[in-house]
Design an enzyme around this catalytic site. Structure first.
Site, PDB file in Angstrom:
ATOM      1  N   CYS A 256       0.826  -1.212   0.000  1.00 39.79           N
ATOM      2  CA  CYS A 256       0.000   0.000   0.000  1.00 39.79           C
ATOM      3  C   CYS A 256       0.861   1.264   0.000  1.00 39.79           C
ATOM      4  O   CYS A 256       1.994   1.257   0.467  1.00 39.79           O
ATOM      5  CB  CYS A 256      -0.870   0.030   1.239  1.00 39.79           C
ATOM      6  SG  CYS A 256      -1.886  -1.431   1.431  1.00 39.79           S
TER       7      CYS A 256
ATOM      8  N   ARG B  70       5.119   0.188  -6.125  1.00 40.22           N
ATOM      9  CA  ARG B  70       5.099  -0.628  -4.910  1.00 40.22           C
ATOM     10  C   ARG B  70       4.182  -1.842  -5.042  1.00 40.22           C
ATOM     11  O   ARG B  70       4.264  -2.757  -4.244  1.00 40.22           O
ATOM     12  CB  ARG B  70       4.625   0.221  -3.729  1.00 40.22           C
ATOM     13  CG  ARG B  70       5.604   1.307  -3.340  1.00 40.22           C
ATOM     14  CD  ARG B  70       4.970   2.314  -2.418  1.00 40.22           C
ATOM     15  NE  ARG B  70       4.675   1.800  -1.106  1.00 40.22           N
ATOM     16  CZ  ARG B  70       5.406   2.030  -0.026  1.00 40.22           C
ATOM     17  NH1 ARG B  70       6.494   2.754  -0.116  1.00 40.22           N
ATOM     18  NH2 ARG B  70       5.065   1.546   1.157  1.00 40.22           N
TER      19      ARG B  70
ATOM     20  N   TRP C 146      -2.934  -2.707  -1.495  1.00 42.70           N
ATOM     21  CA  TRP C 146      -2.517  -4.073  -1.819  1.00 42.70           C
ATOM     22  C   TRP C 146      -3.262  -4.940  -0.819  1.00 42.70           C
ATOM     23  O   TRP C 146      -2.970  -4.913   0.381  1.00 42.70           O
ATOM     24  CB  TRP C 146      -1.009  -4.194  -1.650  1.00 42.70           C
ATOM     25  CG  TRP C 146      -0.402  -5.463  -2.161  1.00 42.70           C
ATOM     26  CD1 TRP C 146       0.011  -5.739  -3.432  1.00 42.70           C
ATOM     27  CD2 TRP C 146      -0.098  -6.638  -1.382  1.00 42.70           C
ATOM     28  NE1 TRP C 146       0.540  -7.004  -3.500  1.00 42.70           N
ATOM     29  CE2 TRP C 146       0.488  -7.581  -2.258  1.00 42.70           C
ATOM     30  CE3 TRP C 146      -0.260  -6.985  -0.050  1.00 42.70           C
ATOM     31  CZ2 TRP C 146       0.910  -8.835  -1.843  1.00 42.70           C
ATOM     32  CZ3 TRP C 146       0.155  -8.247   0.369  1.00 42.70           C
ATOM     33  CH2 TRP C 146       0.734  -9.154  -0.525  1.00 42.70           C
TER      34      TRP C 146
ATOM     35  N   ASN D  31      -1.799   2.118   5.888  1.00 44.61           N
ATOM     36  CA  ASN D  31      -0.879   1.053   5.463  1.00 44.61           C
ATOM     37  C   ASN D  31      -0.598   0.200   6.681  1.00 44.61           C
ATOM     38  O   ASN D  31      -0.443   0.747   7.786  1.00 44.61           O
ATOM     39  CB  ASN D  31       0.463   1.634   4.991  1.00 44.61           C
ATOM     40  CG  ASN D  31       0.375   2.260   3.628  1.00 44.61           C
ATOM     41  OD1 ASN D  31      -0.687   2.293   3.018  1.00 44.61           O
ATOM     42  ND2 ASN D  31       1.497   2.777   3.156  1.00 44.61           N
ATOM     43  N   GLY D  32      -0.478  -1.105   6.499  1.00 46.09           N
ATOM     44  CA  GLY D  32      -0.162  -1.981   7.631  1.00 46.09           C
ATOM     45  C   GLY D  32      -1.295  -2.948   7.893  1.00 46.09           C
ATOM     46  O   GLY D  32      -2.216  -3.090   7.082  1.00 46.09           O
TER      47      GLY D  32
ATOM     48  N   GLU E  73      18.906 -16.506  -8.350  1.00 53.19           N
ATOM     49  CA  GLU E  73      18.443 -15.153  -8.674  1.00 53.19           C
ATOM     50  C   GLU E  73      17.913 -15.090 -10.114  1.00 53.19           C
ATOM     51  O   GLU E  73      16.891 -14.447 -10.382  1.00 53.19           O
ATOM     52  CB  GLU E  73      19.591 -14.152  -8.451  1.00 53.19           C
ATOM     53  CG  GLU E  73      19.299 -12.717  -8.831  1.00 53.19           C
ATOM     54  CD  GLU E  73      18.118 -12.082  -8.098  1.00 53.19           C
ATOM     55  OE1 GLU E  73      17.585 -12.671  -7.158  1.00 53.19           O
ATOM     56  OE2 GLU E  73      17.713 -10.979  -8.500  1.00 53.19           O
TER      57      GLU E  73
ATOM     58  N   LYS F 280      14.093 -13.999 -11.084  1.00 57.40           N
ATOM     59  CA  LYS F 280      13.783 -12.911 -12.023  1.00 57.40           C
ATOM     60  C   LYS F 280      12.773 -13.382 -13.060  1.00 57.40           C
ATOM     61  O   LYS F 280      11.818 -12.687 -13.375  1.00 57.40           O
ATOM     62  CB  LYS F 280      15.047 -12.422 -12.756  1.00 57.40           C
ATOM     63  CG  LYS F 280      16.026 -11.580 -11.978  1.00 57.40           C
ATOM     64  CD  LYS F 280      15.590 -10.190 -11.636  1.00 57.40           C
ATOM     65  CE  LYS F 280      14.794 -10.096 -10.388  1.00 57.40           C
ATOM     66  NZ  LYS F 280      15.371 -10.194  -9.116  1.00 57.40           N
TER      67      LYS F 280
ATOM     68  N   GLU G 138       9.164 -14.011 -11.459  1.00 55.58           N
ATOM     69  CA  GLU G 138       8.344 -12.901 -10.979  1.00 55.58           C
ATOM     70  C   GLU G 138       7.810 -12.004 -12.086  1.00 55.58           C
ATOM     71  O   GLU G 138       6.740 -11.428 -11.926  1.00 55.58           O
ATOM     72  CB  GLU G 138       9.048 -12.092  -9.875  1.00 55.58           C
ATOM     73  CG  GLU G 138      10.313 -11.407 -10.260  1.00 55.58           C
ATOM     74  CD  GLU G 138      10.954 -10.687  -9.074  1.00 55.58           C
ATOM     75  OE1 GLU G 138      10.272 -10.402  -8.087  1.00 55.58           O
ATOM     76  OE2 GLU G 138      12.163 -10.398  -9.166  1.00 55.58           O
TER      77      GLU G 138
ATOM     78  N   HIS H 295      20.251 -35.628  -8.253  1.00 50.29           N
ATOM     79  CA  HIS H 295      19.493 -36.097  -7.081  1.00 50.29           C
ATOM     80  C   HIS H 295      17.999 -35.820  -7.226  1.00 50.29           C
ATOM     81  O   HIS H 295      17.298 -35.713  -6.226  1.00 50.29           O
ATOM     82  CB  HIS H 295      20.067 -35.466  -5.812  1.00 50.29           C
ATOM     83  CG  HIS H 295      21.518 -35.788  -5.622  1.00 50.29           C
ATOM     84  ND1 HIS H 295      21.955 -37.012  -5.184  1.00 50.29           N
ATOM     85  CD2 HIS H 295      22.633 -35.059  -5.877  1.00 50.29           C
ATOM     86  CE1 HIS H 295      23.275 -37.024  -5.148  1.00 50.29           C
ATOM     87  NE2 HIS H 295      23.716 -35.845  -5.570  1.00 50.29           N
TER      88      HIS H 295
ATOM     89  N   LYS I 151       6.747  -3.962  -4.192  1.00 50.67           N
ATOM     90  CA  LYS I 151       8.163  -3.605  -4.167  1.00 50.67           C
ATOM     91  C   LYS I 151       8.737  -3.743  -2.767  1.00 50.67           C
ATOM     92  O   LYS I 151       9.815  -4.282  -2.577  1.00 50.67           O
ATOM     93  CB  LYS I 151       8.352  -2.175  -4.688  1.00 50.67           C
ATOM     94  CG  LYS I 151       9.810  -1.729  -4.765  1.00 50.67           C
ATOM     95  CD  LYS I 151      10.606  -2.558  -5.757  1.00 50.67           C
ATOM     96  CE  LYS I 151      12.076  -2.207  -5.764  1.00 50.67           C
ATOM     97  NZ  LYS I 151      12.872  -3.243  -6.449  1.00 50.67           N
TER      98      LYS I 151
HETATM   99  O1  M6R Z   1      13.500  -4.580   0.027  1.00 58.02           O
HETATM  100  P1  M6R Z   1      14.079  -5.936   0.246  1.00 58.02           P
HETATM  101  O2  M6R Z   1      15.389  -6.138  -0.384  1.00 58.02           O
HETATM  102  O3  M6R Z   1      14.104  -6.318   1.715  1.00 58.02           O
HETATM  103  O4  M6R Z   1      13.057  -6.923  -0.448  1.00 58.02           O
HETATM  104  C1  M6R Z   1      13.192  -8.308  -0.352  1.00 58.02           C
HETATM  105  C2  M6R Z   1      12.355  -9.001  -1.397  1.00 58.02           C
HETATM  106  O5  M6R Z   1      10.996  -8.699  -1.217  1.00 58.02           O
HETATM  107  C3  M6R Z   1      12.762  -8.599  -2.822  1.00 58.02           C
HETATM  108  O6  M6R Z   1      14.121  -8.823  -3.048  1.00 58.02           O
HETATM  109  C4  M6R Z   1      11.938  -9.396  -3.862  1.00 58.02           C
HETATM  110  O7  M6R Z   1      12.293 -10.735  -3.814  1.00 58.02           O
HETATM  111  C5  M6R Z   1      12.163  -8.783  -5.249  1.00 58.02           C
HETATM  112  N1  M6R Z   1      10.911  -8.588  -5.896  1.00 58.02           N
HETATM  113  C6  M6R Z   1      12.993  -9.619  -6.118  1.00 58.02           C
HETATM  114  O8  M6R Z   1      13.157  -9.102  -7.391  1.00 58.02           O
END
Ligand code: M6R
Length: 622
Positions: free
Chosen positions: A2, A27, A75, A101-102, A495, A499, A502, A518, A617
């Site tokens: 949010c 976000r 959100w 927010n929260g 990683e 990518k 997501e 395995h 985000k």
């Molecule tokens: O702000 P942060 O680095 O703590 O966020 C952690 C994860 O939410 C963040 O890295 C998320 O996995 C990304 N969307 C990856 O691209």
């Protein structure tokens, strides 16, 4: 997650609020809303499901005037994403509107109690409980709104950043926070623009920076009231006055624009060489062959005498932490554990007072990472933060730390923050190694020299891997991808897979290459793309054998190889080249083509790259 925007001043609020909501779109959200008080004292609330543009369309024929207002991107947590559950929420009398927010954890019991006392609810949200509770408290205590907010928040369990409008008092804006960030932007002349007061609110700095760089970060359990006279009063929940600390934002507007790129993600991928130069500036000293991290220099003994380092992080930050572990253990000979913050905080982990706990987080606001370090603090550990967003919660909760200085990262998929975190963890490992004298001078100098060259090698990698957009088209059919790497490149495989998942919504898994046998090897057939990070370094022969195993089962090989390599190239269906570098620095180069691959596959599949579905985000709820 949010987002909140707020405004009080001389200007029309709506354009500022809408622009602010657009800035907060990165976000992640599913609905949006605005609330203003017009000259006649009418408090309006407009909300809609979907994008901010849908909200704009829905108010085209409405009265959106007023010089005070609040706005929100939601959100969903409690209740499905729809216009009813979107914020702002009215109180029962419609005197108040509120954004939040929260998460209010005890919202059910509060709601039951309020319903018993005659309050009625329209939505399924915890937020509506807040605004009704504040109204009910004001009625039953016969007090002003500020006091009602203070009293009401005392009975709330959970996290909140809130902003409230009161149509009976259109000259004041009230906000409060606990566990969820809120920033007050102070207009020119300390709140007075041409003698007229002006304040902005934002859940982060992006909606504010266009108007002012003077901000006050509201602290936990603080309530603020600002008015058109330029007064800003802050107290805690017990009404003890707090002195607002004015900070200057280190951000400029260009950093929040796409700068000619189609998406923020693409811009941020291409920014990495320059961003990392800034990140290492003044920290890597090639002339003196030295690494200077002030956060370490000031607390040398904590690192030199550390029994152990524990790194807590989530998502991409967890992957960079894993690379950090490999390097710190190798260079500084300190045992390092890497923990998912969300798991760590709910176990009863053994933490010693001579442990150093490092939080790695781009946003500095990830709820689980913040809670993990609070737990570590309660057990006496020394806390160190590696974050990108200046002034965010984690840097403020840690004893020391290092900012990435890679600039704002707007794309939801983390790119430049990842490489910024990796290079910062490497600098940290080098700085500790220097203090502990665990590396020979010769090796230390070579490592510093080579690290200095990494931004240029990143540029080479980006320049020499054109055509990924065409190649990516071939993989839109794929339902699964496998990513393989060994040693330092195993986290790169993780990683790369994250990518792709997501932003393209293709299932992908990263494995240590030798683990294939395995289990995952059962998945290989002629349809399965397998991305292998295979630089001509340490375990080259072993990874060549792993590639052969995949080839003989007809898997499609996409490899990342060292420039000039012919063996893996000859075995691959497609190949990305990177310049030669030391094993420990390969991740900084190898990740670049994988970021581009995921970007172009997502584009080919028509995905919304910068705002992928369901993602936020900064994950400010657990
Ligand atoms: O702000 P942060 O680095 O703590 O966020 C952690 C994860 O939410 C963040 O890295 C998320 O996995 C990304 N969307 C990856 O691209």
């Amino acid at each position: 997650m949010c987002g909140i925007v707020g405004y009080i001043g001389e200007q029309e609020a709506y354009p500022i609020l809408i622009k602010g909501l657009h800035r907060l779109e990165y976000r992640g959200y599913d609905s949006a809303g605005v609330s203003m008080i017009n000259k006649a004292g009418v408090l309006s609330v407009y909300k809609s499901k979907g994008k901010v543009s849908a909200l704009e369309a829905s108010v085209a024929d409405k009265d959106i005037s007023g010089t005070i207002g609040i706005a929100h991107t939601r959100w969903a947590t409690h209740g499905e994403p729809n216009a009813t559950n979107a914020h702002p929420h009215f109180s029962q009398s419609k005197n108040l509107s509120l954004v939040h927010n929260g998460i209010i954890e005890n919202y059910k019991s509060l709601r039951t109690e309020l319903e018993k006392n005659g309050m009625t609810f329209c939505s399924e949200t915890d937020t509506e409980v807040l605004v009704q509770l504040i109204e009910y408290t004001q009625i039953t205590h016969n007090c002003d709104l500020y006091t009602a907010v203070q009293l009401a928040l005392k009975s709330v369990i959970g996290a909140y950043a809130i902003a409230i409008l009161d149509k009976r008092n259109p000259d004041q804006l009230i906000c409060a926070r606990k566990g969820s960030p809120l920033i007050i932007g102070v207009g020119a002349n300390n709140g007075k623009k041409n003698g007229k007061a002006e304040f902005f609110l934002g859940s982060d700095a992006t909606p504010i920076i266009e108007y002012t760089n003077k901000v006050v970060y509201l602290q936990d359990e603080e309530i603020a009231i600002m008015n058109r006279e330029g007064d800003l009063r802050i107290t805690n929940l017990s009404n003890v006055k707090q002195t607002p600390q004015l900070h200057t934002l280190q951000m400029n507007l260009d950093e929040l624009e796409k700068g000619g790129y189609a998406h923020f993600m693409l811009k941020e991928i291409y920014e990495q060489p320059s961003a990392l130069k800034i990140c290492t500036k003044g920290r890597l000293n090639v002339n003196d062959k030295d690494v200077l991290l002030s956060g370490i220099i000031d607390h040398k003994e904590k690192f030199v005498n550390a029994r152990r380092i524990i790194i807590c992080a989530c998502g991409t930050s967890w992957h960079s932490a894993l690379i950090g572990k490999y390097f710190i253990e190798e260079a500084a000979q300190i045992p390092v554990e890497v923990e998912y913050a969300s798991e760590f905080r709910y176990r009863n982990p053994v933490i010693f007072p001579d442990d150093v706990v490092i939080a790695v987080s781009q946003s500095g606001e990830t709820a689980d990472t913040l809670a993990a370090i609070q737990l570590a603090k309660s057990k006496g550990a020394f806390l160190y933060g590696i974050c990108n967003v200046i002034g965010s919660s984690i840097p403020r909760a840690t004893d020391s730390g290092t900012y990435l200085h890679v600039g704002p990262e707007i794309g939801v998929a983390s790119t430049k923050a990842f490489t910024g975190q990796v290079i910062t963890l490497i600098m940290l490992g080098l700085a500790i190694a220097k203090e502990k004298k665990t590396l020979s001078d010769e090796l230390f100098h070579m490592l510093v020299d080579e690290l200095q060259q990494i931004p240029d090698k990143m540029q080479w990698t980006l320049d020499h891997n054109k055509g990924i957009d065409q190649f990516a088209q071939m993989f839109t059919y794929a339902r699964n991808f496998i990513y393989l790497g060994r040693g330092y490149n195993y986290p790169v495989a993780l990683e790369g897979a994250l990518k792709l998942k997501e932003i393209s919504y293709i299932h992908a898994e990263g494995y240590p290459a030798a683990e294939m046998k395995h289990g995952p090897i059962a998945l290989i057939d002629e349809e399965m793309p397998v991305v292998v990070i295979a630089p001509k370094r340490g375990m080259y022969d072993k990874i060549v054998s792993n590639i052969q195993e995949i080839k003989s089962r007809k898997g499609k090989i996409i490899s990342v190889v060292t420039e000039g390599d012919t063996i893996v190239k000859g075995m691959s269906d497609y190949c990305f080249e990177i310049p030669d570098t030391r094993d420990c620095y390969v991740p900084l180069l190898a990740i670049l083509p994988l970021q581009l691959l995921s970007y172009y596959v997502a584009i080919a599949k028509g995905r919304n790259v910068d705002q992928p579905r369901n993602l936020a985000k900064s994950v400010t709820v657990e």
